[in-house]
Design a protein around this motif. Structure first.
Motif, short mmCIF file in Angstrom:
data_model
loop_
_atom_site.label_atom_id
_atom_site.label_comp_id
_atom_site.label_asym_id
_atom_site.label_seq_id
_atom_site.Cartn_x
_atom_site.Cartn_y
_atom_site.Cartn_z
N GLU A 54 51.00 41.26 5.93
CA GLU A 54 50.42 42.34 6.22
C GLU A 54 48.78 42.23 5.52
O GLU A 54 47.91 42.95 6.44
N GLN A 55 48.81 41.78 4.41
CA GLN A 55 47.18 41.63 3.93
C GLN A 55 46.32 40.98 5.14
O GLN A 55 44.98 41.53 5.33
N LYS A 56 46.92 39.91 5.59
CA LYS A 56 46.08 39.12 6.47
C LYS A 56 45.72 39.86 7.59
O LYS A 56 44.61 40.01 8.34
N ALA A 57 46.68 41.00 8.09
CA ALA A 57 46.08 41.72 9.47
C ALA A 57 45.04 42.86 8.82
O ALA A 57 44.13 42.98 9.55
N PHE A 58 45.17 43.25 7.83
CA PHE A 58 44.14 44.33 7.29
C PHE A 58 42.83 43.81 7.04
O PHE A 58 41.99 44.32 7.32
N SER A 59 43.03 42.59 6.50
CA SER A 59 41.53 41.82 6.47
C SER A 59 41.07 41.28 7.55
O SER A 59 39.79 41.59 7.81
N PHE A 60 41.50 41.08 8.56
CA PHE A 60 41.20 41.00 9.85
C PHE A 60 40.46 42.03 10.37
O PHE A 60 39.40 42.09 10.91
N VAL A 61 41.34 43.29 10.57
CA VAL A 61 40.80 44.67 11.01
C VAL A 61 39.64 44.98 10.15
O VAL A 61 38.63 45.45 10.70
#
Ligand code: 5AD
Ligand code: SF4
Length: 469
Positions: A54-61
């Motif tokens: 989930e953190q990976k997704a938000f950091s990409f966003v």
């Protein structure tokens, strides 16, 4: 024409869904690019299984905010499990996001993107409709040269393991009609695909709810598809592993001798708190049955370490199970709280340092068995379905880095073999061909060998070619 860039995070189901996203947007004029700078629409297909994903997704966003500053017309979409879980909250948190859509909204994606593009709206679609909405097959598949593809046969999950977010974000279990599945596989095969992996959270309960026949029956139908060479599937739940499926491993010639059977823990106490609904003894008995009918079957699994309340004694049981089964490979994860899943509210949480230590110990314990399983293949000739050229450093005698052919054995082990020097006879190598490779070296996660035969197949194959000297 517009360019679409998709960043896929997470499991094979998301890889499949990203292809569906691409197909859903093709009629609106989008074609996929792997250059993010060229994109008119960037979609991140997210995963919510563990906090890290989930953190990976938000950091990409987060990084997309900068890209959007440089390219004001850029549209940004967030799909997948985090989108389903967080919905509107994503719009509030990330002003650069134009569209949030759950996995079930993919068939509606064309209209959703149009609303964003033409009306300038910010749109959320996380509607959890019952059953499965099929994409029109006419929207076709991009021929990207892959010889092995995923095919989703069911969505959602009804098992409610206490640590797991899937039933909340992917909804109730629903199976696709077998005719649609077969139609899709035939289309893929006519485009050059030779291996399919059938996907579901729990494929062993395929069709049960809708009376669509059993998973073993589906496998038997897929096995009869002409031109298809190999069938794999994932994931199986140990509690539902039927005699019919065990039997399929004995009877179906295309079904590869590999099963991924997540056990999660070797302790009955932990398994019960996880709501897995099988015991260690039942698991071992299923493994024994599989090995009885297919002695060469490769077995892989998932473990969670540091589940709330896991004691040293529980963890020892897990290490003991590793020894009892002798897995070909394992995936192990530190337990992470998912707020919608019940275990988030369990007491006796294990601290991070202890989880890390257990993870290391587990992986070290398994390493011997992984290597043993690979080494057992030294000297044998393995049938490899060539998938493409690998860019990893060479493992040839001189240890120089050069390009090699890469593919997998029926038991799902990666095999690399030399690109130029070692083609057998005068036969040439292409992705999609079967090759017999004599295994010379075994590493933990790959094998290295020399081809002794290469399938002859006239014309029509794609990709790079290796002509033997
Ligand atoms: N924490 C850690 N690992 C998890 N998995 C699922 N949920 C969690 C969680 N909350 C693991 C399980 C599953 C794999 C896909 O991810 O091992 O089989
Ligand atoms: Fe999650 Fe359990 Fe369903 Fe697997 S079977 S998706 S672990 S709830």
């Amino acid at each position: 024409m517009y360019q679409l860039y998709i960043n896929t995070i997470g499991c094979q189901m998301n890889v499949y869904d990203s292809d569906q996203i691409e197909r859903a947007l093709a009629p609106s004029g989008y074609t996929r690019t792997d250059q993010i700078e060229d994109a008119d629409l960037v979609i991140v297909n997210t995963c919510a299984i563990r906090a890290k994903a989930e953190q990976k997704a938000f950091s990409f966003v987060g990084r997309l905010a900068k890209l959007k500053q440089r390219k004001p017309g850029l549209l940004v979409g967030v799909g997948g499990c985090v989108a389903q879980q967080e919905g509107e909250k994503i719009l509030a948190r990330a002003p650069q996001v134009d569209l949030v859509f759950g996995p079930k909204a993919i068939p509606r994606l064309g209209r959703l993107v149009e609303r964003v593009r033409l009306q300038g709206l910010r749109v959320v679609d996380t509607e959890d409709s019952e059953g499965i909405q099929e994409l029109d097959l006419a929207s076709g598949f991009r021929d990207d040269g892959q010889v092995a593809r995923f095919v989703t046969i069911m969505q959602g999950c009804d098992n409610f393991c206490t640590y797991c977010v899937v039933p909340y974000v992917r909804g109730r279990e629903a199976s696709r009609h077998p005719d649609r599945i077969l139609e899709e596989i035939r289309t893929l095969v006519s485009g050059g695909v030779r291996e399919v992996t059938l996907l579901g959270q729990n494929v062993n309960s395929y069709g049960r709810k809708e009376n669509l026949g059993t998973f073993a029956e589906l496998l038997a139908r897929v096995d009869r598809i002409k031109g298809l060479e190999r069938i794999r599937f994932t994931t199986s739940h140990p509690k539902d592993l039927s005699d019919g499926l065990v039997d399929a491993f004995a009877r179906l010639t295309k079904l590869c001798p590999h099963i991924h059977l997540p056990v999660q823990s070797g302790s009955d106490r932990v398994l019960e708190r996880m709501n897995r609904r099988y015991t260690r003894a039942v698991y071992l008995e299923r493994i024994a049955r599989l090995r009885r009918v297919r002695p060469d079957i490769a077995i892989t699994t998932d473990f969670i370490v540091g589940f709330p309340g896991e004691t040293d004694a529980d963890f020892k049981q897990t290490l003991g199970l590793i020894e009892a089964v002798r897995f070909d490979g394992v995936f192990a994860f530190m337990y992470s709280d998912r707020s919608v899943a019940p275990a988030a509210r369990f007491e006796d949480k294990i601290d991070e340092a202890q989880k890390k230590e257990r993870l290391q110990r587990l992986l070290q314990h398994q390493e011997v068995f992984t290597l043993k399983a690979s080494k057992a293949l030294i000297g044998s000739v393995q049938e490899v379905l060539v998938e493409g050229l690998s860019t990893r450093p060479g493992l040839a005698e001189d240890q120089t880095a050069h390009r090699q052919w890469s593919g997998r054995t029926p038991g799902n082990k990666i095999v690399n073999f030399d690109h130029d020097a070692d083609c057998a006879g005068s036969q040439s190598v292409h992705p999609g061909l079967l090759a017999g490779v004599r295994i010379d070296k075994a590493f933990s996660h790959s094998l290295w060998g020399r081809p002794v035969w290469i399938e002859e197949k006239p014309g029509g194959l794609r990709g790079d070619t290796c002509h033997a000297a």
